[in-house]
Write an enzyme that holds these catalytic residues in place. Structure first.
Site, PDB file in Angstrom:
ATOM      1  N   SER A  87       0.855  -1.191   0.000  1.00 32.45           N
ATOM      2  CA  SER A  87       0.000   0.000   0.000  1.00 32.45           C
ATOM      3  C   SER A  87       0.884   1.232   0.000  1.00 32.45           C
ATOM      4  O   SER A  87       1.990   1.213   0.547  1.00 32.45           O
ATOM      5  CB  SER A  87      -0.900   0.016   1.236  1.00 32.45           C
ATOM      6  OG  SER A  87      -1.518   1.284   1.391  1.00 32.45           O
ATOM      7  N   TYR A 102      -1.985  -0.219  10.217  1.00 28.92           N
ATOM      8  CA  TYR A 102      -2.052  -0.661   8.823  1.00 28.92           C
ATOM      9  C   TYR A 102      -0.809  -0.231   8.060  1.00 28.92           C
ATOM     10  O   TYR A 102      -0.191  -1.035   7.348  1.00 28.92           O
ATOM     11  CB  TYR A 102      -3.306  -0.072   8.176  1.00 28.92           C
ATOM     12  CG  TYR A 102      -3.438  -0.360   6.695  1.00 28.92           C
ATOM     13  CD1 TYR A 102      -3.856  -1.605   6.243  1.00 28.92           C
ATOM     14  CD2 TYR A 102      -3.148   0.622   5.749  1.00 28.92           C
ATOM     15  CE1 TYR A 102      -3.975  -1.868   4.885  1.00 28.92           C
ATOM     16  CE2 TYR A 102      -3.272   0.374   4.396  1.00 28.92           C
ATOM     17  CZ  TYR A 102      -3.685  -0.870   3.966  1.00 28.92           C
ATOM     18  OH  TYR A 102      -3.804  -1.131   2.628  1.00 28.92           O
TER      19      TYR A 102
END
Length: 257
Positions: free
Chosen positions: A147, A160
């Site tokens: 990501s 995250y």
């Protein structure tokens, strides 16, 4: 359907987190390229996804195995079940991940362990489980899904972002260690993807259908990520090892979406 440019006939692909969203798009693209695909997900909805993909593509080269990637016992059951159903894993796509929101002070130990357990530990456990057979057979491919948060992060996605930073490090470490065994490891790093989970979050934040449609047209789709994954898993990228392929529509270089 015309023959795909990239063919995976006779090859077995495991895609984690493939019941929906990006994972489902990846699974579908591999099926379209002739692969045998295992949908691995803790969500029992993966069974319906497998059935729909089989009906859509007109074949039975897709199979669902329920798996919580944070648990070694379920990882081992996944690999064993894949071998019994389709054969040993040729391509592993570590896509399973969660992205709950919480900043530093909101993140308790259980929250941290859950996010890191699924997003990072799961990828490590799966690599550890499939690599020995890949080495015995003379090679294989691992594609990890990262990501853009790995590089920049956001206050509300701390755990995250850390987990995705770990995915980048895991990718580069394994790429160097496994290249001599003809096992290629790379990472696809999506930007802002209009996945089902993200669209649901937009709706919860009060966006109407028109706003959602306009935003969806400017960001990436699951299919965009799937195309990059299939490329990195194919022979067309045989000289690409240990790299992070950013698929974000230019956002990371300043393009305004």
């Amino acid at each position: 359907m015309t023959a795909p440019l990239i063919a995976f006939d006779g090859r077995t692909v495991v895609v984690t987190g493939a019941a929906k969203g990006i994972g489902r798009a990846i699974a579908m693209r591999f099926l379209q390229c002739g692969a045998r695909v295992v949908i691995a997900d803790s969500d029992e909805g993966g069974l319906d996804t497998a059935k729909r993909l089989a009906e859509r593509e007109g074949h039975a080269r897709v199979h669902f195995i329920r798996c919580d990637v944070s648990k070694r016992s379920e990882i081992e059951a996944l690999v064993d079940g894949t071998a019994r159903h389709f054969g040993a894993v040729d391509v592993l796509v570590n896509n399973a991940g969660i992205f709950p929101r919480a900043d530093l002070l909101q993140t308790d130990e259980a929250f941290w362990d859950n996010v890191l357990g699924i997003n990072l530990k799961g990828a490590y456990l799966l690599c550890q489980a499939v690599v020995p057979a890949m080495m015995e057979r003379g090679g294989g491919v691992i594609v990890n899904i990262g990501s853009n948060h790995a590089a920049a992060g956001e206050p509300a996605t701390m755990a995250y972002a850390v987990s995705k930073g770990g995915i980048v490090t895991l990718t580069k470490n394994l790429a160097k260690a496994l290249a001599k065994h003809n096992i290629r490891v790379n990472c696809v790093q999506p930007g802002w993807v209009a996945s089902e989970g993200e669209v649901a979050r937009w709706k919860a934040n009060g966006m109407d259908e028109e706003q959602i449609a306009a935003l969806s047209a400017r960001v990436q789709t699951g299919e965009d990520i799937a195309d990059a994954v299939v490329f990195l898993a194919s022979g067309m990228s045989k000289q690409i090892i240990g790299q992070v392929l950013v698929v974000d529509g230019g956002a990371s270089v300043g393009r305004v979406q």
